[in-house]
Design a protein around this motif. Structure first.
Motif, PDB file in Angstrom:
ATOM      1  N   GLU A  41       0.792  -1.308  -0.023  1.00 25.54           N
ATOM      2  CA  GLU A  41      -0.068   0.026  -0.049  1.00 25.54           C
ATOM      3  C   GLU A  41       0.904   1.252   0.013  1.00 25.54           C
ATOM      4  O   GLU A  41       0.465   2.113   0.523  1.00 25.54           O
ATOM      5  CB  GLU A  41      -0.792  -0.094   1.198  1.00 25.54           C
TER       6      GLU A  41
ATOM      7  N   ASN B 294      -0.640   4.465  -0.287  1.00 24.12           N
ATOM      8  CA  ASN B 294      -1.726   4.820   0.500  1.00 24.12           C
ATOM      9  C   ASN B 294      -1.392   5.244   1.753  1.00 24.12           C
ATOM     10  O   ASN B 294      -2.029   5.871   2.709  1.00 24.12           O
ATOM     11  CB  ASN B 294      -2.640   3.774   0.507  1.00 24.12           C
TER      12      ASN B 294
ATOM     13  N   PHE C 241      -3.465   7.873   3.947  1.00 24.98           N
ATOM     14  CA  PHE C 241      -4.409   7.513   4.711  1.00 24.98           C
ATOM     15  C   PHE C 241      -4.033   7.993   6.191  1.00 24.98           C
ATOM     16  O   PHE C 241      -5.139   8.201   6.924  1.00 24.98           O
ATOM     17  CB  PHE C 241      -4.263   5.850   4.883  1.00 24.98           C
TER      18      PHE C 241
ATOM     19  N   ASP D 182      -6.545   1.368   2.349  1.00 24.24           N
ATOM     20  CA  ASP D 182      -6.736   2.107   0.855  1.00 24.24           C
ATOM     21  C   ASP D 182      -7.593   3.237   0.629  1.00 24.24           C
ATOM     22  O   ASP D 182      -7.948   3.528  -0.546  1.00 24.24           O
ATOM     23  CB  ASP D 182      -6.913   0.713  -0.090  1.00 24.24           C
TER      24      ASP D 182
ATOM     25  N   ARG E   7     -11.507   2.161  -5.114  1.00 23.59           N
ATOM     26  CA  ARG E   7     -10.087   2.252  -4.703  1.00 23.59           C
ATOM     27  C   ARG E   7      -9.327   3.261  -5.644  1.00 23.59           C
ATOM     28  O   ARG E   7      -9.756   3.182  -6.877  1.00 23.59           O
ATOM     29  CB  ARG E   7      -9.489   0.679  -4.769  1.00 23.59           C
TER      30      ARG E   7
ATOM     31  N   ASN F 117      -6.028   4.266  -5.218  1.00 21.77           N
ATOM     32  CA  ASN F 117      -4.616   3.750  -5.680  1.00 21.77           C
ATOM     33  C   ASN F 117      -4.320   2.408  -5.290  1.00 21.77           C
ATOM     34  O   ASN F 117      -5.075   1.877  -4.519  1.00 21.77           O
ATOM     35  CB  ASN F 117      -3.759   4.585  -4.586  1.00 21.77           C
TER      36      ASN F 117
END
Ligand code: UDP
Ligand code: MG
Length: 318
Positions: free
Chosen positions: A15, A18, A22, A97, A200, A202
């Motif tokens: 990830e 993200n 995030f 995500d 989603r 990315n």
């Protein structure tokens, strides 16, 4: 009085795009609440730069903890690790995500303050493709008829659990963890809050068709023995039908003598029975496989490195 502590568990597998967005989105929301918080990222054996981003993030932000697995152990293991390391009065599980809207955390916390032990964020299926939506609907209709716990479409891992609900989950020691079922199994007072599905932005989803099918099978066999019972009934019914057929054929033979043509009947019986036997063997095999896995008592995950202090390095709950 001390502010209550909230632990946020974030399973993260590849990830890198993200991790930071995030965290900053999450921090903005949590700064508005009256909770102290810790964020526990679980790097589930990512092969991209997720781990180094987490290391960097945690040096600048003391609330950030990370646990990095030696390889990809799956989201279920990641959630378990998060629970085991969480110190909060309540715990939120959320995807990295940004598909789980961080603003919903306010509603989850409201539910917690109302006294609920589980506050479940349930999504609708807006934006999902038609086939997937239809298949899921059928699956959940069927599965809820078969399994002993209630599973809801759209209610995934995004939820808040009180400390005692988390402790209850940690008592359940099975190796093959099907979170959705476990969450339902522990019971407690639950509240459901709804949110609109988000696509989603990315990276990509880690769910292939194969993984989804396996997940579906897990759902059926993790929580009950009914499929075995179905094999039993099917076997019984076919046995009765075969006996009736033999009786009819025998009386025919007695009355009219042996009739040679019978190719179709034989082939259909062999194919039909063969199919049922293989299916039943498969179902039995699923259970035996699970017993085999449980007897090995392997840990759910191995930790490569972590900055979280609580919890053992190689965890298996007993
Ligand atoms: N994830 C994980 N381990 C895995 C697969 C996924 O920790 O083996 C994490 C992933 O990084 C994400 C969350 O679980 O934060 C949900 O995964 P994904 O977005 O692929 O699932 P979807 O949203 O498509 O159901
Ligand atoms: Mg996702």
């Amino acid at each position: 009085m001390n502010k209550p502590l909230l632990s946020v568990v974030v399973p993260s597998f590849n990830e890198e795009q993200n991790v930071e967005p995030f965290y900053f989105a999450l921090k903005e929301v949590l700064d508005q609440s009256h909770y102290r918080f810790e964020v526990i990222y679980i790097d589930d054996g990512s092969s991209d730069s997720t781990l180094s981003l987490l290391q960097r993030l945690s040096t600048w932000h003391p609330q950030v903890n990370y646990i990095s697995f030696t390889r990809n152990f799956g989201k279920e293991a990641a959630i378990l690790a998060g629970f085991q390391h969480s110190k909060g009065d309540c715990v939120i599980v959320i995807d990295a995500d940004l598909q789980h809207p961080v603003e919903m955390i306010h509603e989850l916390l409201d539910g917690y303050e109302e006294g609920y032990d589980q506050v479940i964020a349930c999504r609708n299926r807006k934006g999902d493709n038609f086939v997937k939506t239809a298949l899921s609907k059928v699956y959940y209709k069927l599965i809820n008829k078969v399994v002993d716990v209630q599973l809801e479409d759209g209610a995934g891992d995004f939820r808040l659990l009180s400390r005692r609900a988390v402790d209850a989950l940690l008592i359940l020691s099975e190796g093959n963890r099907f979170s959705k079922g476990l969450f339902s199994w522990i019971g407690f007072d639950q509240k459901v809050v709804h949110y609109e599905n988000v696509s989603r932005q990315n990276g990509e989803s880690k769910w292939s068709i194969q993984k989804l099918i396996n997940y579906g099978i897990d759902g059926i066999v993790s929580f009950n023995l009914k499929p075995l019972r179905i094999c039993f009934y099917m076997g019984g019914m076919i046995l009765l039908a075969a006996l009736a057929y033999i009786f009819v054929m025998l009386t025919q033979i007695v009355r009219t003598g042996i009739d040679v043509p019978g190719y179709f009947t034989i082939i259909s019986a062999v194919l039909f029975l063969g199919g049922i036997q293989l299916l039943s063997l498969g179902i039995i095999g699923e259970y035996i496989g699970r017993i085999y896995n449980e007897t090995k008592k392997r840990p759910h995950y191995l930790v490569k490195e972590s900055n979280a202090t609580k919890g053992k390095r190689y965890e298996r709950i007993q």
